[in-house]
Design an enzyme around this catalytic site. Structure first.
Site, PDB file in Angstrom:
ATOM      1  N   HIS A 472     -50.060 -18.915   6.389  1.00  0.00           N
ATOM      2  CA  HIS A 472     -50.658 -19.198   5.153  1.00  0.00           C
ATOM      3  C   HIS A 472     -51.000 -18.155   4.277  1.00  0.00           C
ATOM      4  CE1 HIS A 472     -52.076 -23.407   6.936  1.00  0.00           C
ATOM      5  NE2 HIS A 472     -50.761 -23.346   6.374  1.00  0.00           N
TER       6      HIS A 472
HETATM    7  C1  LIG Z   1     -43.908 -21.662  10.226  1.00  0.00           C
HETATM    8  C2  LIG Z   1     -44.817 -22.130   9.066  1.00  0.00           C
HETATM    9  C3  LIG Z   1     -45.338 -23.348   9.296  1.00  0.00           C
HETATM   10  C4  LIG Z   1     -46.314 -23.817   8.241  1.00  0.00           C
HETATM   11  N1  LIG Z   1     -46.685 -25.173   8.270  1.00  0.00           N
HETATM   12  C5  LIG Z   1     -47.253 -25.792   7.113  1.00  0.00           C
HETATM   13  C6  LIG Z   1     -47.585 -26.968   7.143  1.00  0.00           C
HETATM   14  O1  LIG Z   1     -47.416 -27.839   8.010  1.00  0.00           O
HETATM   15  N2  LIG Z   1     -48.209 -27.472   5.985  1.00  0.00           N
HETATM   16  C7  LIG Z   1     -48.342 -26.902   4.847  1.00  0.00           C
HETATM   17  O2  LIG Z   1     -48.763 -27.535   3.891  1.00  0.00           O
HETATM   18  N3  LIG Z   1     -47.915 -25.519   4.833  1.00  0.00           N
HETATM   19  C8  LIG Z   1     -47.470 -24.886   5.798  1.00  0.00           C
HETATM   20  N4  LIG Z   1     -46.940 -23.773   5.934  1.00  0.00           N
HETATM   21  C9  LIG Z   1     -47.050 -23.018   4.660  1.00  0.00           C
HETATM   22  C10 LIG Z   1     -46.231 -23.411   3.419  1.00  0.00           C
HETATM   23  O3  LIG Z   1     -44.771 -23.798   3.848  1.00  0.00           O
HETATM   24  C11 LIG Z   1     -46.279 -22.150   2.384  1.00  0.00           C
HETATM   25  O4  LIG Z   1     -47.514 -21.855   1.781  1.00  0.00           O
HETATM   26  C12 LIG Z   1     -45.359 -22.416   1.247  1.00  0.00           C
HETATM   27  O5  LIG Z   1     -44.049 -22.618   1.759  1.00  0.00           O
HETATM   28  C13 LIG Z   1     -45.265 -21.236   0.441  1.00  0.00           C
HETATM   29  O6  LIG Z   1     -44.366 -21.529  -0.722  1.00  0.00           O
HETATM   30  P1  LIG Z   1     -43.994 -20.510  -1.605  1.00  0.00           P
HETATM   31  O7  LIG Z   1     -43.140 -20.960  -2.758  1.00  0.00           O
HETATM   32  O8  LIG Z   1     -45.075 -19.574  -2.187  1.00  0.00           O
HETATM   33  O9  LIG Z   1     -42.940 -19.305  -0.692  1.00  0.00           O
HETATM   34  P2  LIG Z   1     -41.970 -19.547   0.235  1.00  0.00           P
HETATM   35  O10 LIG Z   1     -41.779 -20.970   0.430  1.00  0.00           O
HETATM   36  O11 LIG Z   1     -42.109 -18.709   1.416  1.00  0.00           O
HETATM   37  O12 LIG Z   1     -40.735 -19.108  -0.576  1.00  0.00           O
HETATM   38  C14 LIG Z   1     -40.322 -17.827  -0.764  1.00  0.00           C
HETATM   39  C15 LIG Z   1     -38.828 -17.617  -0.757  1.00  0.00           C
HETATM   40  O13 LIG Z   1     -38.446 -16.589  -1.690  1.00  0.00           O
HETATM   41  C16 LIG Z   1     -37.290 -16.028  -0.601  1.00  0.00           C
HETATM   42  N5  LIG Z   1     -37.527 -14.325  -1.085  1.00  0.00           N
HETATM   43  C17 LIG Z   1     -38.113 -13.636  -0.815  1.00  0.00           C
HETATM   44  N6  LIG Z   1     -37.969 -12.384  -1.234  1.00  0.00           N
HETATM   45  C18 LIG Z   1     -36.657 -12.534  -1.722  1.00  0.00           C
HETATM   46  C19 LIG Z   1     -35.947 -11.698  -2.541  1.00  0.00           C
HETATM   47  N7  LIG Z   1     -36.268 -10.396  -2.451  1.00  0.00           N
HETATM   48  N8  LIG Z   1     -34.872 -11.915  -2.938  1.00  0.00           N
HETATM   49  C20 LIG Z   1     -34.455 -13.311  -2.849  1.00  0.00           C
HETATM   50  N9  LIG Z   1     -35.177 -14.337  -2.288  1.00  0.00           N
HETATM   51  C21 LIG Z   1     -36.467 -13.631  -1.637  1.00  0.00           C
HETATM   52  C22 LIG Z   1     -37.596 -16.238   0.859  1.00  0.00           C
HETATM   53  O14 LIG Z   1     -36.446 -15.953   1.598  1.00  0.00           O
HETATM   54  C23 LIG Z   1     -38.117 -17.798   0.638  1.00  0.00           C
HETATM   55  O15 LIG Z   1     -37.296 -18.512   0.824  1.00  0.00           O
HETATM   56  C24 LIG Z   1     -46.097 -23.082   6.787  1.00  0.00           C
HETATM   57  C25 LIG Z   1     -45.516 -22.005   6.796  1.00  0.00           C
HETATM   58  C26 LIG Z   1     -44.780 -21.497   8.003  1.00  0.00           C
HETATM   59  C27 LIG Z   1     -43.886 -20.261   7.840  1.00  0.00           C
END
Ligand SMILES: Cc1cc2nc3c(=O)[nH]c(=O)nc-3n(C[C@H](O)[C@H](O)[C@H](O)COP(=O)(O)OP(=O)(O)OC[C@H]3O[C@@H](n4cnc5c(N)ncnc54)[C@H](O)[C@@H]3O)c2cc1C
Length: 534
Positions: A472
């Site tokens: 997280h």
């Molecule tokens: C293993 C795991 C288990 C989890 N379990 C839970 C759960 O059960 N329940 C829950 O609520 N939360 C859970 N979480 C947390 C939750 O999934 C994250 O907090 C959430 O997905 C974050 O969303 P975001 O959009 O901020 O980032 P992300 O979903 O991480 O998206 C960021 C995206 O940007 C892309 N990216 C990064 N840099 C670049 C770049 N330079 N160029 C192009 N693309 C790029 C990445 O590849 C990624 O796909 C978990 C996370 C993980 C990793």
């Protein structure tokens, strides 16, 4: 080569998919979503149980923390998603929203005007497509499918009963009027398949002519016209292209990727950028600071029989489970493994206005990278706990000016003594839960921690030896008004035009729960801010 759009969104994760879908609702808006990872077409992504196979490997960035000063200098595996759907494609599918007071704190104490619970609740409800719960706390028509675990494992039920025997009351809905208590999590699934942000938001709108989705494309930097973001440069198999954005560049690269991309683009602490030979576009000291994560500590027990999901690690059992799922859409593959949970108090009920510990019960052992298992041939169960509002703050900094290098991730776990104290109470309560009669019927021995861990100092040593990320990371580009804020409450990057950050990195402080639903809520609210609807 250059392509023109109105909005360019960097990162096709939980928040990015929401924004791509919402902004492209206007047929006149040309929207481009760029994701570094590949398409989300691997079957494991869509089977709820697949989570246990994806905390390392091709759908992650392969991150490891910097040596953790307060955690025996360990370099801890740090799973972060690199695939369409981002975290929502590989996570444990637990659906929790945090406590309403988390958002009120953002608004009242941390400069996030307009983000109090009364203001953002509608975005949670707009996103939610609950297949069971309804009423004032739940949405039923949103793109994000949310369901009960179809066939809870008997050990998950025994966990919930053991919690009650330990004095933690049953709670049928962690996202209702009361967070505290123990129960079974709802999951981001629909019809026994994972409902990621890519599945729920993006797939249904991929036919839109005004939406372009580019995968396996690493964004290298934001391109500026003076102090205005005018596009991004990305690379596919080494070939570089500029995607121009006539309205806005929207960064949704997650709490590790977003600060990294900002710094590579010349936005960040000036001295750090200069040390890497990067021209400073704007000195923003808070970029990459304030990183906050949940430090989870697992206890692991061997069970007498094979009632947990571990038996499906045997190839013939896995085959059978796969056939059952393929033919009847039922059986162990429909489990997210982390079925049971609880929110409780380190110092007992009433000691805090809301719970300060969260628990995750896994009907199996050794499911995640870096977590111990049970002896070969036997089956196990795991109970993970963490302090929900840690005080420790870490950093994301550049390793080099090469966009292909992972940044240095230092969550600085347990830097604050209170985090260690609350965490060790979580381990003690975990052991007490495993010692209640409903689970004792199954438990043969608790191996981690073993019986030698009794005194406070031994619990602390255990926490340092086995604690790890709970996936997280947040707050590394926090919103607010103070000098360390990176974005304002409209999510605009300070000092720059045409650039917003709209993902988990903008949380002013970590919410008291898992972070996927909150990241999706941020995407929803951001889409209204951008369209002028908020
Ligand atoms: C293993 C795991 C288990 C989890 N379990 C839970 C759960 O059960 N329940 C829950 O609520 N939360 C859970 N979480 C947390 C939750 O999934 C994250 O907090 C959430 O997905 C974050 O969303 P975001 O959009 O901020 O980032 P992300 O979903 O991480 O998206 C960021 C995206 O940007 C892309 N990216 C990064 N840099 C670049 C770049 N330079 N160029 C192009 N693309 C790029 C990445 O590849 C990624 O796909 C978990 C996370 C993980 C990793």
């Amino acid at each position: 080569m250059a392509n023109g759009f109105d909005y360019v969104i960097v990162g096709g994760g939980s928040s990015g998919c929401v924004l791509a879908a919402r902004l492209s609702e206007n047929p006149d808006a040309r929207v481009c979503l760029i994701e570094a990872g590949g398409q989300d077409n691997h079957p494991l992504i869509h089977m709820p149980v697949g989570f246990s196979k994806m905390t390392t490997g091709p759908f992650t960035w392969g991150l490891v923390t910097a040596p953790q000063k307060h955690v025996n200098n360990r370099e801890i595996p740090y799973a972060q998603a690199k695939v369409l759907g981002g975290g929502s494609s590989i996570n444990a599918e637990i659906f929790t929203r945090g406590h309403p007071s988390d958002y009120d704190r953002w608004a009242q104490e941390e400069g996030a005007d307009g983000w109090a619970f009364k203001d953002i609740k509608k975005y949670f409800l707009r996103s939610e497509g609950n297949t069971m719960l309804s009423g004032e706390w739940h949405g039923t028509d949103g793109p994000l499918g949310v369901s009960n675990v179809a066939e809870p494992n008997p050990l998950s039920r025994a966990f919930v009963q053991s919690c009650q025997e330990r004095g933690i009351p049953y709670n049928p809905d962690f996202n209702g009027p009361m967070q505290e208590g123990a129960g079974l999590y709802q999951t981001t699934t629909r019809n026994n398949r994972r409902c990621s942000a890519a599945v729920g938001y993006l797939r249904p709108v991929l036919h839109r002519k005004n939406l372009t989705v580019i995968t396996s494309a690493l964004v290298l930097r934001v391109v500026f016209n003076g102090k205005r973001a005018s596009g991004v440069e990305y690379a596919v198999k080494g070939a570089k292209t500029i995607a121009e954005a006539s309205s806005e560049v929207i960064i949704t690269s997650g709490a590790i990727g977003s600060p990294k991309l900002l710094m590579l683009s010349g936005l960040g602490p000036a001295a750090h950028l200069s040390a890497h030979g990067i021209d400073v576009v704007e000195d923003i000291p808070g970029v990459g600071q304030n990183l906050t994560d949940h430090f989870g500590i697992d206890i692991v027990a061997e069970i007498k029989g094979h009632e947990s999901l571990d038996k499906y690690k045997k190839p013939h059992m896995a085959l059978w489970a796969g056939i059952q799922y393929a033919l009847f859409n039922s059986g162990p593959v429909t489990s997210n493994v982390v079925e049971g949970g609880a929110f409780w108090y380190a110092d007992g009920p009433g000691s805090k206005p809301c719970p300060d510990l969260q628990f995750h019960f896994l009907a199996g052992a050794g499911a995640e990278a870096g977590v111990p298992g049970v002896p070969a041939g036997s089956s196990g169960i795991t109970l993970n706990s963490y302090t929900v509002r840690p005080k420790s703050r870490g950093t994301v900094t550049l390793r080099s000016a090469d966009p292909r290098d992972n940044p240095i991730v230092d969550p600085n776990f347990l830097a604050e003594p209170d985090d260690l104290r609350v965490s060790t109470e979580g381990v003690k309560i975990s052991r007490e839960i495993f010692s209640q009669s409903s689970l004792q019927k199954y438990v043969k021995a608790i191996h981690f921690p073993d019986n030698n861990v009794r005194a406070q100092a031994e619990f602390e040593a255990y926490a340092r030896q086995y604690g790890r990320t709970s996936y997280h990371p947040t707050c590394s580009c926090k919103m607010g008004k103070d000098e360390m804020a990176v974005v304002d409450p409209q999510l605009r990057v300070r000092g720059i035009d045409g650039l917003r950050i709209c993902d988990s990195s903008v949380m002013p402080s970590l919410v008291g729960s898992n972070t996927n639903a909150p990241s999706i809520m941020i995407g929803e609210k951001a889409s209204d801010l951008i369209r002028g609807n908020a």
